[in-house]
Write a protein that holds these residues in place. Structure first.
Motif, PDB file in Angstrom:
ATOM      1  N   GLY A   1      29.428 -66.413  22.808  1.00  0.00           N
ATOM      2  CA  GLY A   1      28.471 -67.362  22.219  1.00  0.00           C
ATOM      3  C   GLY A   1      27.138 -67.351  22.935  1.00  0.00           C
ATOM      4  O   GLY A   1      26.070 -67.354  22.302  1.00  0.00           O
ATOM      5  N   ILE A   2      27.163 -67.317  24.250  1.00  0.00           N
ATOM      6  CA  ILE A   2      25.923 -67.275  25.031  1.00  0.00           C
ATOM      7  C   ILE A   2      25.165 -65.978  24.755  1.00  0.00           C
ATOM      8  O   ILE A   2      23.939 -65.980  24.591  1.00  0.00           O
ATOM      9  CB  ILE A   2      26.228 -67.443  26.536  1.00  0.00           C
ATOM     10  N   CYS A   3      25.874 -64.867  24.677  1.00  0.00           N
ATOM     11  CA  CYS A   3      25.231 -63.577  24.375  1.00  0.00           C
ATOM     12  C   CYS A   3      24.599 -63.591  22.977  1.00  0.00           C
ATOM     13  O   CYS A   3      23.517 -63.039  22.777  1.00  0.00           O
ATOM     14  CB  CYS A   3      26.238 -62.445  24.499  1.00  0.00           C
TER      15      CYS A   3
ATOM     16  N   ALA B   1      33.048 -68.407  25.195  1.00  0.00           N
ATOM     17  CA  ALA B   1      31.798 -68.966  25.712  1.00  0.00           C
ATOM     18  C   ALA B   1      30.799 -67.856  26.027  1.00  0.00           C
ATOM     19  O   ALA B   1      29.607 -67.953  25.704  1.00  0.00           O
ATOM     20  CB  ALA B   1      32.071 -69.807  26.953  1.00  0.00           C
ATOM     21  N   ILE B   2      31.252 -66.767  26.638  1.00  0.00           N
ATOM     22  CA  ILE B   2      30.358 -65.651  26.966  1.00  0.00           C
ATOM     23  C   ILE B   2      29.818 -65.003  25.701  1.00  0.00           C
ATOM     24  O   ILE B   2      28.622 -64.684  25.620  1.00  0.00           O
ATOM     25  CB  ILE B   2      31.094 -64.631  27.865  1.00  0.00           C
TER      26      ILE B   2
ATOM     27  N   VAL C   1      23.432 -66.218  21.285  1.00  0.00           N
ATOM     28  CA  VAL C   1      22.235 -67.061  21.316  1.00  0.00           C
ATOM     29  C   VAL C   1      21.107 -66.347  22.054  1.00  0.00           C
ATOM     30  O   VAL C   1      19.954 -66.336  21.608  1.00  0.00           O
ATOM     31  CB  VAL C   1      22.544 -68.432  21.956  1.00  0.00           C
ATOM     32  N   ALA C   2      21.412 -65.709  23.182  1.00  0.00           N
ATOM     33  CA  ALA C   2      20.387 -64.981  23.938  1.00  0.00           C
ATOM     34  C   ALA C   2      19.824 -63.832  23.114  1.00  0.00           C
ATOM     35  O   ALA C   2      18.612 -63.576  23.121  1.00  0.00           O
ATOM     36  CB  ALA C   2      20.972 -64.465  25.246  1.00  0.00           C
TER      37      ALA C   2
ATOM     38  N   TRP D   1      19.647 -63.689  19.817  1.00  0.00           N
ATOM     39  CA  TRP D   1      18.819 -64.279  18.764  1.00  0.00           C
ATOM     40  C   TRP D   1      17.452 -64.678  19.324  1.00  0.00           C
ATOM     41  O   TRP D   1      16.417 -64.422  18.709  1.00  0.00           O
ATOM     42  CB  TRP D   1      19.529 -65.489  18.163  1.00  0.00           C
TER      43      TRP D   1
END
Length: 103
Positions: free
Chosen positions: A15-17, A12-13, A19-20, A22
């Motif tokens: 994935g969040i990194c 999850a971390i 997206v952030a 991008w």
């Protein structure tokens, strides 16, 4: 069996990194005027509006004026270089010729 529950927060971390990152790079590209990429890698340019066209015209005119001014400065510099590098007697003769024409 492999315990996936332990790695779920890590996934999850990451994935969040991703997206952030991008979002950040897209914002930086927009801010600095780089073209954006579409879904298939093609460039997506902002639509042209009257304000953009007018701004390009003004920048083109300013560019032409600056080029003309630069040409004048180059001519002046060439004259100064010629004066500095010529011998003193040649410069004296030219000054005397100019004085003779004005009298």
């Amino acid at each position: 069996m492999f315990p996936f529950g332990e790695f779920a927060p890590v996934v999850a971390i990451v994935g969040i990194c991703a997206v952030a990152g991008w979002v950040l790079t897209t914002w930086m590209r927009i801010k600095n005027g780089y073209p954006l990429d579409g879904a298939w890698g093609q460039a997506v340019y902002p639509r042209k509006n009257d304000e953009t066209v007018e701004r390009v015209k003004l920048l083109s005119q300013e560019n032409a004026q600056l080029r003309a001014e630069l040409g004048a400065v180059k001519d002046r510099l060439a004259t100064v270089e010629r004066i500095v590098t010529d011998s003193g007697s040649l410069l004296d003769r030219e000054i005397e010729q100019l004085r003779g024409k004005t009298n």
